[in-house]
Write a protein that holds these residues in place. Structure first.
Motif, short mmCIF file in Angstrom:
data_model
loop_
_atom_site.label_atom_id
_atom_site.label_comp_id
_atom_site.label_asym_id
_atom_site.label_seq_id
_atom_site.Cartn_x
_atom_site.Cartn_y
_atom_site.Cartn_z
N PRO A 5 0.80 -1.23 0.00
CA PRO A 5 0.00 0.00 0.00
C PRO A 5 0.84 1.28 0.00
CG PRO A 5 -0.75 -1.53 1.70
CD PRO A 5 0.56 -2.05 1.20
N VAL A 6 0.23 2.32 -0.55
CA VAL A 6 0.85 3.64 -0.63
C VAL A 6 0.07 4.62 0.24
CG1 VAL A 6 1.46 5.56 -2.16
CG2 VAL A 6 1.65 3.19 -2.98
N MET A 7 0.80 5.37 1.06
CA MET A 7 0.24 6.50 1.79
C MET A 7 0.72 7.78 1.09
SD MET A 7 0.81 7.81 5.76
CE MET A 7 0.31 6.27 6.51
N LEU A 8 -0.21 8.61 0.66
CA LEU A 8 0.13 9.89 0.05
C LEU A 8 0.47 10.89 1.15
CD1 LEU A 8 -2.83 10.16 -2.50
CD2 LEU A 8 -0.63 8.98 -2.78
N TYR A 9 1.44 11.75 0.88
CA TYR A 9 1.88 12.73 1.87
C TYR A 9 1.58 14.12 1.30
CZ TYR A 9 5.08 14.74 5.42
OH TYR A 9 5.64 15.44 6.46
N ASP A 10 0.58 14.77 1.90
CA ASP A 10 0.12 16.07 1.42
C ASP A 10 0.63 17.14 2.37
OD1 ASP A 10 -1.21 18.02 0.00
OD2 ASP A 10 -3.18 17.58 0.86
N ILE A 11 1.72 17.82 1.99
CA ILE A 11 2.33 18.83 2.86
C ILE A 11 2.77 20.02 2.00
CG2 ILE A 11 4.54 17.58 2.77
CD1 ILE A 11 4.99 18.69 5.71
N PRO A 12 1.80 20.82 1.53
CA PRO A 12 2.11 21.90 0.60
C PRO A 12 3.06 22.95 1.16
CG PRO A 12 -0.16 22.07 1.39
CD PRO A 12 0.36 20.74 1.83
N GLY A 13 3.12 23.09 2.49
CA GLY A 13 4.04 24.05 3.07
C GLY A 13 5.50 23.73 2.78
N ARG A 14 5.80 22.46 2.53
CA ARG A 14 7.17 22.07 2.20
C ARG A 14 7.35 21.83 0.70
NH1 ARG A 14 10.61 20.18 6.51
NH2 ARG A 14 9.53 20.13 8.51
N THR A 15 6.34 21.26 0.05
CA THR A 15 6.51 20.89 -1.36
C THR A 15 6.16 22.02 -2.32
OG1 THR A 15 4.24 20.07 -1.59
CG2 THR A 15 5.91 18.50 -0.81
N GLY A 16 5.35 22.97 -1.85
CA GLY A 16 4.90 24.05 -2.71
C GLY A 16 3.64 23.74 -3.49
N THR A 17 3.14 22.50 -3.40
CA THR A 17 1.97 22.09 -4.18
C THR A 17 1.06 21.23 -3.33
OG1 THR A 17 3.38 22.01 -6.15
CG2 THR A 17 1.18 21.04 -6.33
#
Length: 296
Positions: A135-147
């Motif tokens: 399984p894959v867990m998506l990591y949503d952290i726009p403050g670091r990635t910019g998106t």
């Protein structure tokens, strides 16, 4: 309350222990993992995330870390390996290596810096998920990635049979609640101050840096909520806030503050790798004071 998620429920974003000269400390990693699972209230570990200093560890070190920790914890905890990079090909390579090394799942962050559009982000995650059998867990952290991974993109990705979870650092409780309500994605708070609010709208748990040093206190909040003791959960949540603020919002990265406390407690951690620098004496003193007030 046992988790039905493939990633666990009370998950620690584990630091990567290093020796005094900065080499990977596999013996220390095994001892720390055993402590976090055995006495730390954790039923899952994320290795080689940001807290695990993934930007400054090699691919070979990442694989060796997974193998060592899997050997130490056995079937007592789920191991999720951070595989996120800005390069889809490299991310696929890391995901395949993590599966081979014994990880139960992978954590994949949004490609950073290049700021791809939403359909490109979706295709990146599908490509990673297609390449492995875990399984894959998506990591949503726009403050670091910019998106951001937008909620509509999450809804599309939820159809993939191996995209199973989200580490949520988007600070958009409404958007997260909509995706939770419409999909089977297992949502994890990646921001300690939102562990309780996200659980209240359907999240399954957390991926916590603070759990490196205060795992039982972090887990107790969800335990209280899940048995219906909401007032107690709120009290425990508020009680943890001073340490959370010092560790995560004091100007020092969570890796730095977690390692400072672990070292003071005699647990494996060691130094951080440059460009990070160790916590100051003043910061460490404040951390110890806040930690002491928890009575752990």
């Amino acid at each position: 309350m046992p988790s039905t998620s493939p990633f666990g429920r009370t998950v620690c974003a584990m630091v990567t222990p290093f020796t005094p000269d900065g080499a990977l400390d596999l013996d220390g990693a095994q001892r720390l993992a055993d402590h976090l699972v055995g006495r730390g209230g954790c039923d899952g570990l994320v290795l080689s995330g940001t807290t695990g200093e993934s930007p400054t560890t090699s691919d070979a070190e990442k694989s060796a870390l997974i193998t060592a920790v899997a050997e130490a914890v056995g079937d007592r905890a789920r191991i999720t390996a951070g595989v996120g990079t800005a390069d889809t090909r490299h991310t696929v390579e890391l995901a395949r290596a993590a599966e081979k090394a014994g990880a139960h799942g992978v954590l994949a962050v949004t490609p950073y810096y290049s700021k791809p559009p939403q359909e490109d982000i979706a295709e990146h995650f599908r490509t990673v998920a297609d390449a492995i059998g875990i399984p894959v867990m998506l990591y949503d952290i726009p403050g670091r990635t910019g998106t951001r991974i937008e909620p509509d993109t999450m809804l599309r990705l939820a159809d993939h049979p191996r995209i199973a979870g989200v580490k949520d650092c988007a600070y958009d409780l409404f958007g997260s609640a909509k995706v939770i309500a419409a999909t089977g994605l297992a949502y994890y708070s990646g921001s300690e101050e939102l562990n309780l609010p996200l659980r209240a709208v359907g999240g399954v748990g957390y991926v916590s840096t603070v759990a490196n040093v205060a795992g039982p206190a972090v887990a107790a909040i969800l335990d209280a909520f899940d048995r219906g003791a909401t007032d107690e959960a709120t009290r425990l949540h508020q009680r943890l806030l001073p340490l959370t603020e010092l560790m995560m919002a004091s100007g020092f990265p969570g890796t730095v503050t977690a390692k400072a406390l672990l070292n003071e407690r005699g647990l494996p951690a060691g130094p951080v790798r440059a460009p990070l620098r160790p916590a100051s004496a003043a910061c460490t003193g404040a951390l110890l004071e806040a930690y002491g007030k928890l009575g752990l």
